[in-house]
Design a protein around this motif. Structure first.
Motif, PDB file in Angstrom:
ATOM      1  N   GLU A 149       0.823  -1.220   0.000  1.00 48.63           N
ATOM      2  CA  GLU A 149       0.000   0.000   0.000  1.00 48.63           C
ATOM      3  C   GLU A 149       0.856   1.269   0.000  1.00 48.63           C
ATOM      4  O   GLU A 149       0.500   2.258  -0.631  1.00 48.63           O
ATOM      5  CB  GLU A 149      -0.932  -0.011   1.214  1.00 48.63           C
ATOM      6  CG  GLU A 149      -2.003  -1.091   1.139  1.00 48.63           C
ATOM      7  CD  GLU A 149      -2.699  -1.270   2.484  1.00 48.63           C
ATOM      8  OE1 GLU A 149      -2.088  -1.871   3.396  1.00 48.63           O
ATOM      9  OE2 GLU A 149      -3.841  -0.793   2.621  1.00 48.63           O
ATOM     10  N   ASP A 151      -1.378  -5.142  -5.964  1.00 44.36           N
ATOM     11  CA  ASP A 151      -1.331  -6.595  -5.776  1.00 44.36           C
ATOM     12  C   ASP A 151      -1.040  -7.025  -4.336  1.00 44.36           C
ATOM     13  O   ASP A 151      -0.578  -8.136  -4.106  1.00 44.36           O
ATOM     14  CB  ASP A 151      -0.327  -7.234  -6.744  1.00 44.36           C
ATOM     15  CG  ASP A 151       1.094  -6.711  -6.544  1.00 44.36           C
ATOM     16  OD1 ASP A 151       1.261  -5.717  -5.793  1.00 44.36           O
ATOM     17  OD2 ASP A 151       2.030  -7.287  -7.117  1.00 44.36           O
ATOM     18  N   GLY A 152      -1.294  -6.147  -3.363  1.00 43.36           N
ATOM     19  CA  GLY A 152      -1.154  -6.553  -1.967  1.00 43.36           C
ATOM     20  C   GLY A 152      -2.393  -7.273  -1.474  1.00 43.36           C
ATOM     21  O   GLY A 152      -3.378  -7.432  -2.211  1.00 43.36           O
ATOM     22  N   ALA A 153      -2.377  -7.720  -0.248  1.00 48.33           N
ATOM     23  CA  ALA A 153      -3.559  -8.382   0.323  1.00 48.33           C
ATOM     24  C   ALA A 153      -4.715  -7.391   0.465  1.00 48.33           C
ATOM     25  O   ALA A 153      -5.884  -7.770   0.407  1.00 48.33           O
ATOM     26  CB  ALA A 153      -3.208  -8.988   1.684  1.00 48.33           C
ATOM     27  N   PHE A 154      -4.359  -6.113   0.630  1.00 53.44           N
ATOM     28  CA  PHE A 154      -5.386  -5.078   0.836  1.00 53.44           C
ATOM     29  C   PHE A 154      -5.141  -3.926  -0.125  1.00 53.44           C
ATOM     30  O   PHE A 154      -3.990  -3.586  -0.422  1.00 53.44           O
ATOM     31  CB  PHE A 154      -5.335  -4.570   2.276  1.00 53.44           C
ATOM     32  CG  PHE A 154      -5.278  -5.677   3.281  1.00 53.44           C
ATOM     33  CD1 PHE A 154      -6.409  -6.446   3.540  1.00 53.44           C
ATOM     34  CD2 PHE A 154      -4.102  -6.005   3.929  1.00 53.44           C
ATOM     35  CE1 PHE A 154      -6.356  -7.507   4.428  1.00 53.44           C
ATOM     36  CE2 PHE A 154      -4.036  -7.057   4.816  1.00 53.44           C
ATOM     37  CZ  PHE A 154      -5.164  -7.814   5.083  1.00 53.44           C
ATOM     38  N   CYS A 155      -6.206  -3.308  -0.595  1.00 48.80           N
ATOM     39  CA  CYS A 155      -6.050  -2.185  -1.518  1.00 48.80           C
ATOM     40  C   CYS A 155      -7.361  -1.422  -1.536  1.00 48.80           C
ATOM     41  O   CYS A 155      -8.386  -1.980  -1.916  1.00 48.80           O
ATOM     42  CB  CYS A 155      -5.694  -2.710  -2.910  1.00 48.80           C
ATOM     43  SG  CYS A 155      -5.454  -1.401  -4.107  1.00 48.80           S
ATOM     44  N   GLU A 156      -7.320  -0.168  -1.121  1.00 50.10           N
ATOM     45  CA  GLU A 156      -8.541   0.635  -1.058  1.00 50.10           C
ATOM     46  C   GLU A 156      -8.494   1.806  -2.029  1.00 50.10           C
ATOM     47  O   GLU A 156      -9.176   2.804  -1.844  1.00 50.10           O
ATOM     48  CB  GLU A 156      -8.760   1.110   0.391  1.00 50.10           C
ATOM     49  CG  GLU A 156      -9.002  -0.066   1.344  1.00 50.10           C
ATOM     50  CD  GLU A 156      -8.920   0.288   2.819  1.00 50.10           C
ATOM     51  OE1 GLU A 156      -8.583   1.437   3.141  1.00 50.10           O
ATOM     52  OE2 GLU A 156      -9.191  -0.611   3.646  1.00 50.10           O
TER      53      GLU A 156
END
Lengths: 315, 315
Positions: free
Chosen positions: A220, A226-231
């Motif tokens: 992030e 391509d991370g586990a989380f992305c907002e």
């Protein structure tokens, strides 16, 4: 004690070894560990290397002129051995007795890894700075040799940093001390950057100058998708990369501001030279073939080795 | 884009695998990688482990129920092998093909190291969370087994964290995303903390509950007097440690807030169990004899192993 932002002093020379001579001419520039409490400590155990200040070997580091460092332990073992082979200078055994970091010595050159991110690196820097301070080493340069994500540069390009930015685009390193935010200057030595850049040109290696963004994570903080989380959206990402380019940023890694700040406080020259493994404008995944990876990771090393050989010849 | 502080969502379930069932009864709780872009990626190469999403082996992680992690690679190799020996469950080879982290699997338990500091750990967590998400693992707990500096606890005491504080004494993890400060909740699962604590009591190991301060470095951020740099007094240090005690803090390490935040976003339970190697009220140097060190570093491991054996028996 209350929350707030204070500006840290970047180099408090009052407590360190005096540099220069009384008549103003430049003398040896000693590595400074400016902490006044160190003078009252009979012993200092450099915990993450397993090295003691009072061991007989500490003065063997007095001749160190260049500290080469980077994230991976395996890579720095490989670099040290390759340098020893190419230069004919014997390589020490691993001088770190902890499994946190490795350390090899080849004559006036120290090879140390620092793990990933500023917190891990700050431990290495604190302890190596103390080591060289106790050893009374002088005129030392620290060079970070790393991998990075390029911003508008082709994979395999070597970026020599001429400055560093934190996640708020400030040339600052942020610490939390005594429940306060402390921001310190995070600038690099321009003469060393020029020497490294010119060496790259001379060797015919693709090299660029530029600012380096220091992120606190790989995903992030670097606006990867391509991370586990992305907002955020792909458009947000490209807007961010475009803004980075406008600020002169050519690559992104995870140590630059801390490296610039700690080395400045220690009165040593610092340079950062990283190969770009990808161009972030074209994607986020590191997918270069293994042979290219090996070739690329040796490029900044080859530049630094040529730079070191010239320095050694002038000693 | 402008500077400022925004509050992040701590768990955006909208894009992840649905948990629970339509009639409201609890179904399997899947590990959530909530990034919507992952669905559009045919491939995902978990770079710091050298593991590919499309490799045939990814589903072999489906049975994972507990991820044990901590800083040192050597310690986690040792823990994995000791657990295998004690439990009779075969230990895998090192499943990481990068030298950044090690990873061992013993049946439903994964053993992974994360280096030092939140940035390094965040890389491991992002990639292991994606790994377990692709593998469709469910009902997973992450347990960080570490070493720490105690605050008013004797060396050798195991501290089970019931909460985490950042350097500003907030129960928050701070990220820099898109040139903005993002603060996310950094809270831990209280039932898991209680189970670990009770297991320690049952085994007769000295164990305490308490808050954990997450520092971004080993020296100034923890107000040690023995770093390369120090701009505060011994009185400032003790005032700080006293204030920590008043906030319920029992130990200091370098990963807690990030660990609490990332695991919460991934919909997994998280516990932190660290042995105190020293009582910071009595000094800053880690000088315990080697035999004590070995004994101490096995204490949180022994508690976690007893906890795991009970879990496995109930599977």
């Amino acid at each position: 004690m209350s929350n707030g932002v204070v500006n840290g002093t970047t180099n408090g020379h009052t407590n360190g070894t005096t540099n220069g001579t009384a008549n103003g001419t430049a003398g040896p520039q000693y590595v400074q560990a400016t902490n006044p409490h160190l003078k009252t400590q009979a012993e200092d155990f450099l915990y993450h290397f397993g090295i003691s200040k009072t061991s007989g070997d500490i003065k063997s580091f007095k001749d160190i002129k260049i500290v080469c460092c980077g994230g991976s332990a395996g890579r720095f073992e490989m670099y040290a051995k390759q340098f020893g082979k190419d230069s004919g200078i014997p390589v020490s055994k691993n001088l770190s007795s902890s499994d946190r970091f490795v350390m090899y010595k080849t004559g006036p050159v120290l090879w140390v890894n620092h793990g990933m991110g500023v917190p891990s690196m700050s431990i290495m820097l604190n302890e190596v700075i103390k080591l060289l301070h106790y050893a009374e080493a002088s005129d030392v340069s620290f060079i970070r040799i790393g991998t990075s994500g390029g911003v508008g540069v082709a994979p395999g390009t070597v970026v020599v940093s001429n400055g560093t930015l934190n996640g708020l685009f400030e040339e600052k390193h942020t610490q939390y001390i005594r429940r306060q935010v402390v921001k310190r200057d995070a600038v690099l030595d321009q003469s060393l950057a020029k020497e490294l850049y010119d060496t790259g040109l001379r060797l015919g290696i693709p090299v660029e100058n530029g600012m380096t963004l220091c992120a606190d994570d790989f995903y992030e903080g670097q606006m990867r998708l391509d991370g586990a989380f992305c907002e955020y959206t792909a458009e947000d990402k490209f807007e961010f990369l475009k803004l980075l380019k406008e600020h002169g940023v050519r690559n992104i890694e995870m140590e630059a501001t801390g490296f610039a700040s700690f080395t400045k406080r220690a009165n040593v020259k610092a340079g950062i030279i990283c190969v770009a493994l990808l161009n972030r404008l074209n994607g986020d995944q590191v997918t270069i073939p293994h042979d290219d990876y090996i070739k690329f990771e040796f490029r900044p090393f080859n530049i630094v080795c040529a730079f070191i050989q010239a320095k050694i010849a002038s000693l």
